[in-house]
Scaffold this active site. Sequence first.
Site, PDB file in Angstrom:
ATOM      1  N   ILE A 169       0.831  -1.207   0.000  1.00  0.00           N
ATOM      2  CA  ILE A 169       0.000   0.000   0.000  1.00  0.00           C
ATOM      3  C   ILE A 169       0.864   1.255   0.000  1.00  0.00           C
ATOM      4  CG2 ILE A 169      -1.670   1.338   1.336  1.00  0.00           C
ATOM      5  CD1 ILE A 169      -2.859  -1.299   2.314  1.00  0.00           C
ATOM      6  N   TYR A 198      -1.599  -7.665  16.971  1.00  0.00           N
ATOM      7  CA  TYR A 198      -1.774  -6.762  15.830  1.00  0.00           C
ATOM      8  C   TYR A 198      -3.051  -5.938  15.996  1.00  0.00           C
ATOM      9  CZ  TYR A 198      -2.418  -5.182  11.008  1.00  0.00           C
ATOM     10  OH  TYR A 198      -2.610  -4.418   9.886  1.00  0.00           O
TER      11      TYR A 198
END
Length: 287
Positions: free
Chosen positions: A21, A159
């Site tokens: 990204i 995470y």
Amino acid sequence: MSATPHQQQKTVLITGCSSGIGLAAAVDAARAGWLVVATMRDVSRAGALERAAAEAGVAGSVLVRQLDVTDAASVDACLAGVIAEHGRLDAVVNNAGAGHVGTVEQETMAEIRDVLEVNFFGVVAVSRAAMPHLRATGGRLIAVSSVGGVVGQPFNEAYCAAKFAVEGFLEALAPVAATVGVTVTLVEPGAVASEFVASQGIDLEAELRAAGPYAPALKSYAQRTLKAFSTAAQTSAGAAATITEALDTDRPVLRMQTSDAARAFVGAKLADLDGSAVLATTGGWVA
């Protein structure tokens, strides 16, 4: 003294641009007219970004710089360099991050802290250093979060904790930042087919052998997730387009999802007051 062309151009710093990204966002923002300071921890990995920028005809607007978001000296040096070179900073995109799969009983505290260090404290460090410069330009502070910052997901405890922290940090900062002219936006991708996933280097068979009582749940989760990334993932370019929209829109909002699937997933959580709908979904991933 008159400004140079670069000094007249709006400048955005994007972290984690070596792949995925971040790489796509750097190129797309440059196409949209931004001068992009594309940072990465290891600049020897800049080849893919430089090739993509050249192919897009924006090589002159994508400047590679070194930045390790977990190193305070590196953060300070990079931000000082941007101001020295370009005289302004109009936006920051906190994109650098690292995935992690595991469950708390089988992880060390050091492993969990490392995940938080990159994915949360790195965002805090860069944002903190950037705020004086964004105040000066009425700029934009953007972070690439995740649907995992809204919905807790099996075997992603550390995470998701980091991404939840990013969401809380920036949601709390947003109204304060607005009083000094800085807008805050969280970009929330779902499944994205990128090197971020491939680079995790997970040996599934080894993980299953080590998982003990969690092996059946991990196997179910892995099968479901691999299918999702192979059949339903959007491209890095698709996610990057939302980042560029966040940079350019006349009406910045706090949260932007990058796909219809992400919007549906996040929307289900935000409408689920007692958490039963979320657990019914994620529980199915490990059954």
